[in-house]
Design an enzyme around this catalytic site. Sequence first.
Site, PDB file in Angstrom:
ATOM      1  N   GLU A 169      25.436 -15.986  20.960  1.00 60.26           N
ATOM      2  CA  GLU A 169      24.586 -16.681  19.984  1.00 60.26           C
ATOM      3  C   GLU A 169      23.367 -15.830  19.699  1.00 60.26           C
ATOM      4  O   GLU A 169      22.457 -15.716  20.519  1.00 60.26           O
ATOM      5  CB  GLU A 169      24.180 -18.065  20.508  1.00 60.26           C
ATOM      6  CG  GLU A 169      25.287 -19.065  20.330  1.00 60.26           C
ATOM      7  CD  GLU A 169      24.791 -20.471  20.021  1.00 60.26           C
ATOM      8  OE1 GLU A 169      23.640 -20.623  19.572  1.00 60.26           O
ATOM      9  OE2 GLU A 169      25.575 -21.413  20.238  1.00 60.26           O
ATOM     10  N   HIS A 219      25.057 -34.587   9.192  1.00 63.05           N
ATOM     11  CA  HIS A 219      25.074 -33.170   8.818  1.00 63.05           C
ATOM     12  C   HIS A 219      26.460 -32.573   9.073  1.00 63.05           C
ATOM     13  O   HIS A 219      27.020 -31.895   8.220  1.00 63.05           O
ATOM     14  CB  HIS A 219      24.002 -32.435   9.622  1.00 63.05           C
ATOM     15  CG  HIS A 219      24.035 -32.705  11.101  1.00 63.05           C
ATOM     16  ND1 HIS A 219      24.124 -33.973  11.615  1.00 63.05           N
ATOM     17  CD2 HIS A 219      24.026 -31.869  12.181  1.00 63.05           C
ATOM     18  CE1 HIS A 219      24.156 -33.907  12.933  1.00 63.05           C
ATOM     19  NE2 HIS A 219      24.096 -32.637  13.298  1.00 63.05           N
ATOM     20  N   TYR A 230      20.184 -34.762  20.451  1.00 54.24           N
ATOM     21  CA  TYR A 230      19.012 -35.466  19.914  1.00 54.24           C
ATOM     22  C   TYR A 230      19.346 -36.820  19.292  1.00 54.24           C
ATOM     23  O   TYR A 230      18.457 -37.500  18.783  1.00 54.24           O
ATOM     24  CB  TYR A 230      18.314 -34.591  18.871  1.00 54.24           C
ATOM     25  CG  TYR A 230      17.780 -33.281  19.419  1.00 54.24           C
ATOM     26  CD1 TYR A 230      16.576 -33.247  20.126  1.00 54.24           C
ATOM     27  CD2 TYR A 230      18.460 -32.080  19.238  1.00 54.24           C
ATOM     28  CE1 TYR A 230      16.074 -32.058  20.629  1.00 54.24           C
ATOM     29  CE2 TYR A 230      17.968 -30.875  19.743  1.00 54.24           C
ATOM     30  CZ  TYR A 230      16.783 -30.876  20.439  1.00 54.24           C
ATOM     31  OH  TYR A 230      16.282 -29.692  20.942  1.00 54.24           O
ATOM     32  N   ASP A 252      27.122 -24.241  13.939  1.00 48.14           N
ATOM     33  CA  ASP A 252      25.826 -24.216  14.597  1.00 48.14           C
ATOM     34  C   ASP A 252      24.933 -25.251  13.922  1.00 48.14           C
ATOM     35  O   ASP A 252      24.962 -25.397  12.702  1.00 48.14           O
ATOM     36  CB  ASP A 252      25.201 -22.824  14.502  1.00 48.14           C
ATOM     37  CG  ASP A 252      24.128 -22.635  15.557  1.00 48.14           C
ATOM     38  OD1 ASP A 252      24.389 -22.961  16.734  1.00 48.14           O
ATOM     39  OD2 ASP A 252      23.025 -22.179  15.227  1.00 48.14           O
ATOM     40  N   GLY A 270      31.407 -33.538  22.031  1.00 46.67           N
ATOM     41  CA  GLY A 270      30.928 -34.438  20.980  1.00 46.67           C
ATOM     42  C   GLY A 270      31.166 -33.847  19.596  1.00 46.67           C
ATOM     43  O   GLY A 270      31.664 -34.515  18.695  1.00 46.67           O
TER      44      GLY A 270
HETATM   45  P1  IMP Z   1      24.238 -26.049  18.773  1.00 46.81           P
HETATM   46  O1  IMP Z   1      24.780 -26.173  17.399  1.00 46.81           O
HETATM   47  O2  IMP Z   1      25.291 -26.344  19.776  1.00 46.81           O
HETATM   48  O3  IMP Z   1      23.506 -24.766  18.988  1.00 46.81           O
HETATM   49  O4  IMP Z   1      23.221 -27.243  18.927  1.00 46.81           O
HETATM   50  C1  IMP Z   1      21.841 -27.093  19.006  1.00 46.81           C
HETATM   51  C2  IMP Z   1      21.234 -28.253  19.736  1.00 46.81           C
HETATM   52  O5  IMP Z   1      21.184 -29.365  18.849  1.00 46.81           O
HETATM   53  C3  IMP Z   1      21.998 -28.704  20.977  1.00 46.81           C
HETATM   54  O6  IMP Z   1      21.067 -29.051  21.974  1.00 46.81           O
HETATM   55  C4  IMP Z   1      22.764 -29.913  20.529  1.00 46.81           C
HETATM   56  O7  IMP Z   1      22.893 -30.853  21.572  1.00 46.81           O
HETATM   57  C5  IMP Z   1      21.870 -30.449  19.413  1.00 46.81           C
HETATM   58  N1  IMP Z   1      22.712 -31.054  18.393  1.00 46.81           N
HETATM   59  C6  IMP Z   1      23.638 -30.433  17.631  1.00 46.81           C
HETATM   60  N2  IMP Z   1      24.264 -31.291  16.836  1.00 46.81           N
HETATM   61  C7  IMP Z   1      23.731 -32.503  17.115  1.00 46.81           C
HETATM   62  C8  IMP Z   1      24.006 -33.810  16.638  1.00 46.81           C
HETATM   63  O8  IMP Z   1      24.906 -34.055  15.827  1.00 46.81           O
HETATM   64  N3  IMP Z   1      23.240 -34.782  17.161  1.00 46.81           N
HETATM   65  C9  IMP Z   1      22.266 -34.579  18.089  1.00 46.81           C
HETATM   66  N4  IMP Z   1      21.993 -33.385  18.579  1.00 46.81           N
HETATM   67  C10 IMP Z   1      22.726 -32.344  18.092  1.00 46.81           C
END
Ligand code: IMP
Length: 182
Positions: A31, A162, A138, A60, A10
């Site tokens: 991480e 974001h 989320y 991140d 995604g």
């Molecule tokens: P990370 O950046 O992959 O560590 O993401 C942290 C958490 O936030 C993960 O569970 C992702 O699924 C969630 N997350 C990151 N970016 C998004 C987004 O754009 N939409 C919804 N959830 C997100």
Amino acid sequence: MIYFVTSNKGKFAEAREVFEDLVQKNIGYPELQANTLEEVVAFGLVDVTARLKVPVIIEDAGLFIEGLNGFPGVYSAYVQKTLGNPGILKLMEGVEDRRAYFASIVGYAEPGMEPVAFRGEVWGTIGFEARGAMGFGYDPIFYLGDKSMAQVETEEKNKMSHRGRSMRALKEWLDNRQLRRN
Ligand code: IMP
């Protein structure tokens, strides 16, 4: 060509709309359990650039809920895996302040340069139910107005998200650097 080191399809699809010459590289990196997303990115880049001698991006992100004092924040990935969206909705029961923001830090490095990082944020609210099947993580519980971020196409999400913002900030920096060189 730039490598985006991530296992998340995604995220890659979203970043790919900003950078056409992007290639997904699913090689993982440590991480760091840190207090800020910036630290996680800086630490990850050191590891990734030691292994890949090419231009690389890592990113991140986290969800910060006002009524929960910024939780899950840097623990967003772990909380999504353990509590999931139903768990967050449960935690929000009786919480009045449902405002929340997503933050994304994108880090970029290439051989022979100091890494750079850019931040993007989007404010919204945590809904009362999950809606929509697009996006990931989320998105179904994060609302912008009356629609969740899982109810809009990637292109639409990117305009205000974001990640769209952090990626466009990096793109602008790279384009400007190119102009300065010409
Ligand atoms: P990370 O950046 O992959 O560590 O993401 C942290 C958490 O936030 C993960 O569970 C992702 O699924 C969630 N997350 C990151 N970016 C998004 C987004 O754009 N939409 C919804 N959830 C997100």
